[in-house]
Enzyme design. Structure first.
Site, mmCIF file in Angstrom:
data_model
loop_
_atom_site.group_PDB
_atom_site.id
_atom_site.type_symbol
_atom_site.label_atom_id
_atom_site.label_comp_id
_atom_site.label_asym_id
_atom_site.label_seq_id
_atom_site.Cartn_x
_atom_site.Cartn_y
_atom_site.Cartn_z
ATOM 1 N N GLY A 43 1.119 -1.174 0.443
ATOM 2 C CA GLY A 43 0.199 0.318 0.063
ATOM 3 C C GLY A 43 0.573 1.067 -0.147
ATOM 4 N N LEU A 44 0.278 2.359 0.335
ATOM 5 C CA LEU A 44 0.270 3.602 -0.695
ATOM 6 C C LEU A 44 1.366 4.018 0.654
ATOM 7 C CD1 LEU A 44 -1.998 5.326 -1.747
ATOM 8 C CD2 LEU A 44 0.285 4.948 -2.919
ATOM 9 N N GLY A 72 2.302 5.209 4.211
ATOM 10 C CA GLY A 72 0.975 6.275 5.326
ATOM 11 C C GLY A 72 -0.084 5.619 5.138
ATOM 12 N N SER A 73 -0.363 4.541 4.597
ATOM 13 C CA SER A 73 -1.430 4.056 4.166
ATOM 14 C C SER A 73 -1.638 2.934 5.738
ATOM 15 C CB SER A 73 -1.303 2.773 3.467
ATOM 16 O OG SER A 73 -0.747 1.664 3.055
ATOM 17 N N GLY A 74 -0.952 2.270 6.601
ATOM 18 C CA GLY A 74 -1.038 2.460 7.620
ATOM 19 C C GLY A 74 -0.252 0.323 7.162
ATOM 20 N N SER A 84 2.744 -0.946 8.774
ATOM 21 C CA SER A 84 3.281 -1.197 9.989
ATOM 22 C C SER A 84 2.695 -0.817 10.354
ATOM 23 C CB SER A 84 4.520 -0.035 9.857
ATOM 24 O OG SER A 84 5.018 0.031 9.119
ATOM 25 N N SER A 107 5.960 -1.577 -2.068
ATOM 26 C CA SER A 107 6.224 -2.804 -3.442
ATOM 27 C C SER A 107 5.568 -2.371 -4.340
ATOM 28 C CB SER A 107 5.704 -4.574 -2.610
ATOM 29 O OG SER A 107 5.023 -4.272 -1.826
HETATM 30 N N1 LIG Z 1 10.420 8.400 -2.480
HETATM 31 C C1 LIG Z 1 9.715 7.416 -2.054
HETATM 32 N N2 LIG Z 1 8.900 6.722 -1.991
HETATM 33 C C2 LIG Z 1 7.774 6.241 -0.913
HETATM 34 N N3 LIG Z 1 8.803 5.364 -0.674
HETATM 35 C C3 LIG Z 1 9.448 5.966 0.513
HETATM 36 C C4 LIG Z 1 10.518 7.322 -0.330
HETATM 37 N N4 LIG Z 1 12.354 8.405 -0.338
HETATM 38 C C5 LIG Z 1 11.579 7.724 1.141
HETATM 39 N N5 LIG Z 1 10.472 6.790 1.256
HETATM 40 C C6 LIG Z 1 10.536 5.672 2.967
HETATM 41 O O1 LIG Z 1 11.074 4.767 2.231
HETATM 42 C C7 LIG Z 1 9.417 3.566 2.921
HETATM 43 C C8 LIG Z 1 9.296 2.941 1.670
HETATM 44 O O2 LIG Z 1 10.338 1.909 1.373
HETATM 45 P P1 LIG Z 1 9.967 0.053 0.948
HETATM 46 O O3 LIG Z 1 10.726 -0.320 0.969
HETATM 47 O O4 LIG Z 1 8.499 -0.331 1.344
HETATM 48 O O5 LIG Z 1 9.574 1.046 -0.755
HETATM 49 S S1 LIG Z 1 9.231 -0.034 -2.204
HETATM 50 O O6 LIG Z 1 9.181 -1.156 -1.387
HETATM 51 O O7 LIG Z 1 11.024 -0.536 -2.624
HETATM 52 O O8 LIG Z 1 8.790 0.514 -3.341
HETATM 53 C C9 LIG Z 1 8.228 4.764 2.879
HETATM 54 O O9 LIG Z 1 7.988 4.445 4.598
HETATM 55 P P2 LIG Z 1 6.285 3.732 4.803
HETATM 56 O O10 LIG Z 1 5.759 5.370 4.846
HETATM 57 O O11 LIG Z 1 6.358 2.928 5.948
HETATM 58 O O12 LIG Z 1 5.609 3.510 3.522
HETATM 59 C C10 LIG Z 1 8.857 5.853 3.369
HETATM 60 O O13 LIG Z 1 8.685 6.299 4.958
HETATM 61 N N1 LIG Z 2 -7.051 2.665 10.891
HETATM 62 C C1 LIG Z 2 -6.014 3.725 10.880
HETATM 63 N N2 LIG Z 2 -6.896 4.292 11.449
HETATM 64 C C2 LIG Z 2 -6.129 5.489 11.999
HETATM 65 N N3 LIG Z 2 -5.176 5.815 11.871
HETATM 66 C C3 LIG Z 2 -4.635 5.407 11.536
HETATM 67 C C4 LIG Z 2 -5.007 3.618 10.658
HETATM 68 N N4 LIG Z 2 -4.234 2.712 10.425
HETATM 69 C C5 LIG Z 2 -2.772 3.461 10.276
HETATM 70 N N5 LIG Z 2 -2.738 5.424 11.060
HETATM 71 C C6 LIG Z 2 -2.047 6.293 11.058
HETATM 72 O O1 LIG Z 2 -1.566 5.678 9.791
HETATM 73 C C7 LIG Z 2 -0.002 6.816 9.933
HETATM 74 C C8 LIG Z 2 0.560 5.349 9.055
HETATM 75 O O2 LIG Z 2 0.275 4.724 8.904
HETATM 76 P P1 LIG Z 2 1.798 3.418 8.908
HETATM 77 O O3 LIG Z 2 1.909 2.155 9.705
HETATM 78 O O4 LIG Z 2 3.185 4.176 9.444
HETATM 79 O O5 LIG Z 2 1.370 3.383 7.105
HETATM 80 P P2 LIG Z 2 2.981 3.075 6.509
HETATM 81 O O6 LIG Z 2 3.437 1.760 7.061
HETATM 82 O O7 LIG Z 2 1.684 2.500 5.147
HETATM 83 O O8 LIG Z 2 3.661 4.540 5.869
HETATM 84 C C9 LIG Z 2 0.420 6.687 11.437
HETATM 85 O O9 LIG Z 2 0.050 7.711 12.510
HETATM 86 C C10 LIG Z 2 -1.213 5.750 12.252
HETATM 87 O O10 LIG Z 2 -1.269 4.870 13.391
#
Ligand SMILES: Nc1ncnc2c1ncn2[C@@H]1O[C@H](COP(=O)(O)OS(=O)(=O)O)[C@@H](OP(=O)(O)O)[C@H]1O
Ligand SMILES: Nc1ncnc2c1ncn2[C@@H]1O[C@H](COP(=O)(O)OP(=O)(O)O)[C@@H](O)[C@H]1O
Length: 198
Positions: free
Chosen positions: A33-34, A36-38, A40, A107
């Site tokens: 997922g995107l 910030g999608s949740g 982790s 991914s």
């Molecule tokens: N350009 C760019 N695009 C997306 N994400 C970025 C980028 N630069 C840094 N980050 C940080 O790296 C985390 C994503 O790493 P991933 O290994 O999951 O990415 S991927 O699967 O290889 O596309 C991602 O973490 P999550 O927010 O937990 O998804 C970001 O914190």
């Molecule tokens: N169901 C939910 N309701 C409210 N906030 C959420 C929910 N799921 C995730 N969050 C919040 O969204 C933010 C991003 O979540 P995170 O797990 O870091 O996303 P990702 O790993 O996809 O980047 C965190 O602050 C988390 O607490």
């Protein structure tokens, strides 16, 4: 350079033995997922629920793996493909060790995810789409990365100037907005329970 003169070695203790010793069915829960999608947060909650059931797990997270194993990779399409390939290989070893593996990586490319899926036996790879609208991910912006991407300080940012290809037929589809983290995690536990994983 790749060496072709290598023959696979089998050992008396194998995946079946290890799973039996641990008393569980290994599988990989692949969260996609995107940013910030949740991913982790939900993967962490699912792992806690599995631990409560005394199941043996390991959670691999994009941010953490990129500090070590994949510290040499950036965010070009090719680097993301290599990142996912390495994670898939590690997950495959962990499955062989009998563990329930949770992975939380953007991914973004179907082809990369399908290549990983192809490494596993039928039923061992469970794709979980954490489906959260970009506008909500961006409003959460827990790491301030969307702000930087919009300002042009980060390039190739998923959803902004790099694509995200949503899975067409994931085993589990979670619309992660207007629901609690607990409810989202329970969808995964329900799937595992209803499909005979425990
Ligand atoms: N350009 C760019 N695009 C997306 N994400 C970025 C980028 N630069 C840094 N980050 C940080 O790296 C985390 C994503 O790493 P991933 O290994 O999951 O990415 S991927 O699967 O290889 O596309 C991602 O973490 P999550 O927010 O937990 O998804 C970001 O914190
Ligand atoms: N169901 C939910 N309701 C409210 N906030 C959420 C929910 N799921 C995730 N969050 C919040 O969204 C933010 C991003 O979540 P995170 O797990 O870091 O996303 P990702 O790993 O996809 O980047 C965190 O602050 C988390 O607490």
């Amino acid at each position: 350079m790749r060496c072709n003169q290598v023959v696979w070695q089998s050992f008396p203790v194998n995946k079946k033995t290890r799973s039996q010793l641990l008393g569980q069915r290994p599988c990989v829960l692949w969260f996609t997922g995107l940013s910030g999608s949740g991913k982790s947060t939900i993967a962490g909650a699912v792992e806690s629920m599995l631990a409560e059931r005394l199941l043996h797990t390991y959670l691999m997270d994009g941010d953490n793996v990129r500090h070590g194993l994949c510290g040499d990779l950036g965010f070009s399409d090719a680097d993301r493909a290599e990142n996912i390939r390495r994670v898939g290989e590690i997950a495959s070893l962990m499955i062989d060790a009998g563990l329930i593996v949770l992975t939380a990586f953007i991914s973004p490319f179907c082809s990369n995810r399908n290549m990983v899926r192809a490494r596993f036996e039928e039923g061992d790879f469970i794709e979980i789409h954490i489906d959260t609208p970009l506008s909500i991910c961006e409003s959460r912006d827990s790491k301030g990365l969307y702000k930087k991407a919009r300002a042009g300080e980060i390039s190739n940012f998923t959803g902004i100037d790099s694509p995200y290809e949503a899975p067409e037929t994931p085993e589990i589809h979670i619309q992660n907005y207007n629901i609690s983290v607990q409810m989202a995690a329970e969808q995964v536990i329900d799937y595992l329970s209803q499909n005979g994983y425990f």
